[in-house]
Design a protein around this motif. Structure first.
Motif, PDB file in Angstrom:
ATOM      1  N   ASP A  33      -0.351  -9.954  -5.851  1.00  0.00           N
ATOM      2  CA  ASP A  33       0.348  -8.979  -6.696  1.00  0.00           C
ATOM      3  C   ASP A  33       1.174  -7.992  -5.887  1.00  0.00           C
ATOM      4  N   ALA A  34       1.234  -8.152  -4.554  1.00  0.00           N
ATOM      5  CA  ALA A  34       2.027  -7.235  -3.738  1.00  0.00           C
ATOM      6  C   ALA A  34       3.511  -7.509  -3.927  1.00  0.00           C
ATOM      7  N   ALA A  35       4.293  -6.439  -4.036  1.00  0.00           N
ATOM      8  CA  ALA A  35       5.754  -6.534  -4.147  1.00  0.00           C
ATOM      9  C   ALA A  35       6.379  -5.806  -2.958  1.00  0.00           C
ATOM     10  N   TRP A  36       6.010  -6.246  -1.766  1.00  0.00           N
ATOM     11  CA  TRP A  36       6.563  -5.666  -0.532  1.00  0.00           C
ATOM     12  C   TRP A  36       7.836  -6.438  -0.201  1.00  0.00           C
ATOM     13  N   VAL A  37       8.882  -6.148  -0.946  1.00  0.00           N
ATOM     14  CA  VAL A  37      10.042  -7.037  -1.004  1.00  0.00           C
ATOM     15  C   VAL A  37      11.341  -6.398  -0.514  1.00  0.00           C
ATOM     16  N   ALA A 254      -1.609  -5.988 -19.993  1.00  0.00           N
ATOM     17  CA  ALA A 254      -0.312  -5.755 -20.649  1.00  0.00           C
ATOM     18  C   ALA A 254       0.372  -4.509 -20.104  1.00  0.00           C
ATOM     19  N   ILE A 255      -0.406  -3.461 -19.848  1.00  0.00           N
ATOM     20  CA  ILE A 255       0.163  -2.242 -19.260  1.00  0.00           C
ATOM     21  C   ILE A 255       0.681  -2.538 -17.864  1.00  0.00           C
ATOM     22  N   ARG A 256      -0.106  -3.256 -17.072  1.00  0.00           N
ATOM     23  CA  ARG A 256       0.319  -3.566 -15.710  1.00  0.00           C
ATOM     24  C   ARG A 256       1.607  -4.401 -15.715  1.00  0.00           C
ATOM     25  N   ASP A 257       1.662  -5.403 -16.591  1.00  0.00           N
ATOM     26  CA  ASP A 257       2.877  -6.221 -16.667  1.00  0.00           C
ATOM     27  C   ASP A 257       4.082  -5.363 -17.046  1.00  0.00           C
ATOM     28  N   TRP A 258       3.899  -4.498 -18.033  1.00  0.00           N
ATOM     29  CA  TRP A 258       5.020  -3.675 -18.496  1.00  0.00           C
ATOM     30  C   TRP A 258       5.464  -2.691 -17.423  1.00  0.00           C
ATOM     31  N   LEU A 259       4.516  -1.991 -16.800  1.00  0.00           N
ATOM     32  CA  LEU A 259       4.865  -1.041 -15.747  1.00  0.00           C
ATOM     33  C   LEU A 259       5.596  -1.733 -14.605  1.00  0.00           C
ATOM     34  N   HIS A 260       5.149  -2.906 -14.256  1.00  0.00           N
ATOM     35  CA  HIS A 260       5.810  -3.632 -13.167  1.00  0.00           C
ATOM     36  C   HIS A 260       7.199  -4.109 -13.582  1.00  0.00           C
ATOM     37  N   HIS A 284      -8.171   0.474 -10.022  1.00  0.00           N
ATOM     38  CA  HIS A 284      -7.277   1.580 -10.312  1.00  0.00           C
ATOM     39  C   HIS A 284      -5.824   1.129 -10.509  1.00  0.00           C
ATOM     40  N   LEU A 285      -5.161   1.757 -11.479  1.00  0.00           N
ATOM     41  CA  LEU A 285      -3.702   1.608 -11.551  1.00  0.00           C
ATOM     42  C   LEU A 285      -3.051   2.148 -10.289  1.00  0.00           C
ATOM     43  N   HIS A 286      -3.701   3.143  -9.676  1.00  0.00           N
ATOM     44  CA  HIS A 286      -3.143   3.725  -8.457  1.00  0.00           C
ATOM     45  C   HIS A 286      -2.906   2.671  -7.383  1.00  0.00           C
ATOM     46  N   GLN A 287      -3.847   1.748  -7.208  1.00  0.00           N
ATOM     47  CA  GLN A 287      -3.652   0.772  -6.141  1.00  0.00           C
ATOM     48  C   GLN A 287      -2.531  -0.208  -6.489  1.00  0.00           C
ATOM     49  N   SER A 288      -2.350  -0.501  -7.772  1.00  0.00           N
ATOM     50  CA  SER A 288      -1.232  -1.368  -8.161  1.00  0.00           C
ATOM     51  C   SER A 288       0.098  -0.666  -7.948  1.00  0.00           C
ATOM     52  N   LEU A 290       0.906   2.314  -6.292  1.00  0.00           N
ATOM     53  CA  LEU A 290       1.216   2.840  -4.960  1.00  0.00           C
ATOM     54  C   LEU A 290       1.197   1.759  -3.892  1.00  0.00           C
ATOM     55  N   ALA A 291       0.061   1.092  -3.744  1.00  0.00           N
ATOM     56  CA  ALA A 291      -0.128   0.191  -2.609  1.00  0.00           C
ATOM     57  C   ALA A 291       0.578  -1.145  -2.788  1.00  0.00           C
ATOM     58  N   LEU A 292       0.556  -1.702  -4.006  1.00  0.00           N
ATOM     59  CA  LEU A 292       1.102  -3.042  -4.192  1.00  0.00           C
ATOM     60  C   LEU A 292       2.581  -3.037  -4.546  1.00  0.00           C
ATOM     61  N   TRP A 293       3.009  -2.102  -5.383  1.00  0.00           N
ATOM     62  CA  TRP A 293       4.395  -2.121  -5.859  1.00  0.00           C
ATOM     63  C   TRP A 293       5.266  -1.030  -5.262  1.00  0.00           C
ATOM     64  N   GLY A 294       4.664  -0.048  -4.601  1.00  0.00           N
ATOM     65  CA  GLY A 294       5.472   1.035  -4.032  1.00  0.00           C
ATOM     66  C   GLY A 294       6.120   1.912  -5.086  1.00  0.00           C
ATOM     67  N   CYS A 295       5.361   2.232  -6.146  1.00  0.00           N
ATOM     68  CA  CYS A 295       5.892   3.072  -7.228  1.00  0.00           C
ATOM     69  C   CYS A 295       5.221   4.433  -7.175  1.00  0.00           C
ATOM     70  N   PRO A 296       5.945   5.513  -6.888  1.00  0.00           N
ATOM     71  CA  PRO A 296       5.359   6.851  -6.836  1.00  0.00           C
ATOM     72  C   PRO A 296       4.693   7.249  -8.145  1.00  0.00           C
ATOM     73  N   ILE A 297       3.617   8.037  -8.027  1.00  0.00           N
ATOM     74  CA  ILE A 297       2.891   8.549  -9.194  1.00  0.00           C
ATOM     75  C   ILE A 297       2.910  10.074  -9.153  1.00  0.00           C
ATOM     76  N   GLY A 298       3.374  10.679 -10.230  1.00  0.00           N
ATOM     77  CA  GLY A 298       3.327  12.125 -10.371  1.00  0.00           C
ATOM     78  C   GLY A 298       2.209  12.529 -11.312  1.00  0.00           C
ATOM     79  N   GLU A 299       1.537  13.636 -11.010  1.00  0.00           N
ATOM     80  CA  GLU A 299       0.417  14.094 -11.831  1.00  0.00           C
ATOM     81  C   GLU A 299       0.502  15.596 -12.069  1.00  0.00           C
TER      82      GLU A 299
END
Length: 341
Positions: A33-37, A254-260, A284-288, A290-299
């Motif tokens: 599931d890594a997108a280090w592309v 479904a959330i993971r697919d949509w977010l990606h 965690h969604l955090h690992q998907s 941040l770590a796998l897709w490189g998508c910043p998370i704001g909180e």
């Protein structure tokens, strides 16, 4: 612009469409599931999608020029959750009665924040975004891999889109407490979006979500925080880690697919965790993100005034900017974010 071919590396951020999650290339040595592309030395992840062309196009969202700050005061919350340090501010006299400095002592995760790529890694492999490890951050020979300062140097600006889920839920007799584990699934997000007149599909599929959009989700934490007494806020924040509960996005496939597949440049919310908390399955969604897709998370973003303005305008998109701290080696940063209507 053309469609990105999955195995044609590195990817071109200027392309019009990108592979779905199920069609990601298999990368040697990377977790599933890594997108280090974006290149072996990439430090930006999905922020690569904020190209000059997209930033310029996003400026068309500005209609009145009204600016709304999206950061809470640095003193909020009074007591941070997860045993994080309380913000401290001191004024230092230089010449009494004439000149002053001030000093801040802060944990960048204690208030309105960006989670940087150093914040959470992939649990199974202990790899952070683009293959970084903890040895890159701490130890005998740390370096700047995944540092927050790369975001600061690149800049964050583009089209923001707000899903005011808390208002939708209250308007449809679905009241809930943001200080509980209320999971927001994709069907609920879609219903919220439909209520707002938004089609949550990616633009490439005929929807309203554009490549490089910055998604903001209002789950009601800040409103609820404002309703509590200082004593109630302290009690809620100092619960044990096992008892801390916050509303947020679900972790369903479904959330993971949509977010990606929307290829958002970043995501942010008003809760301390963005995703529903706790995470008993440790998935965690955090690992998907941040770590796998490189998508910043704001909180803990302050979306209250923005939500009111968007409802009044009947328009849920806007231009927005954020200036993370230019701190080489930094893990995270306060957002320093502004929406411009």
């Amino acid at each position: 612009m053309t469609a990105q071919i999955a195995d044609q590396l590195p990817w071109n951020p200027n392309n019009a469409s990108f592979p779905s999650r199920k069609n990601l290339p298999k990368l040697p040595g990377a977790p599933e599931d890594a997108a280090w592309v974006w290149g072996k030395d990439d430090q930006l992840g999905r922020l690569n999608l904020l190209t000059p062309q997209r930033v310029k196009a996003s400026a068309a969202e500005i209609e009145t020029g009204e600016m709304l700050r999206l950061d809470l005061p640095l003193t909020v919350p009074e007591t941070p959750a997860f045993d994080r340090e309380v913000f401290q501010h001191n004024i230092k006299p230089l010449i009494e009665g004439i000149a002053y400095d001030d000093t801040y002592t802060m944990n960048t995760q204690s208030g309105t924040q960006w989670d940087g790529f150093r914040h959470v890694g992939h649990i199974g492999s202990k790899r952070f975004y683009n293959g970084a490890t903890s040895a890159d951050f701490v130890g005998d020979a740390p370096n700047h891999r995944c540092s927050i300062h790369y975001w600061a140097v690149h800049g964050i600006a583009g089209r923001g889109i707000l899903l005011d889920y808390y208002h939708y839920a209250q308007s449809h007799n679905k009241a809930y407490d943001p200080y509980t584990t209320h999971s927001i699934g994709l069907s609920e997000l879609q219903a919220c979006a439909t209520f707002q007149g938004i089609d949550l599909r990616p633009e490439s599929e005929g929807g309203d979500i554009r490549v490089g959009d910055i998604l903001l989700v209002r789950s009601g934490f800040v409103e609820k925080y404002g309703e509590l007494s200082p004593e109630q806020r302290h009690a809620a924040a100092t619960r044990s880690h096992d008892d801390l509960c916050f509303a947020g996005l679900a972790r369903e496939p479904a959330i993971r697919d949509w977010l990606h597949d929307c290829y958002l440049a970043a995501v942010a919310g008003d809760s301390p965790t963005f995703e529903a908390w706790p995470v008993p399955e440790m998935d965690h969604l955090h690992q998907s993100l941040l770590a796998l897709w490189g998508c910043p998370i704001g909180e803990m973003w302050d979306l209250e005034k923005l939500a009111v303005k968007c409802r009044a305008r009947g328009k849920w998109t806007f231009f927005m900017t954020s200036a993370p701290a230019n701190m080489p080696g930094g893990v995270g940063s306060h957002a320093n974010a502004t929406a411009i209507l």
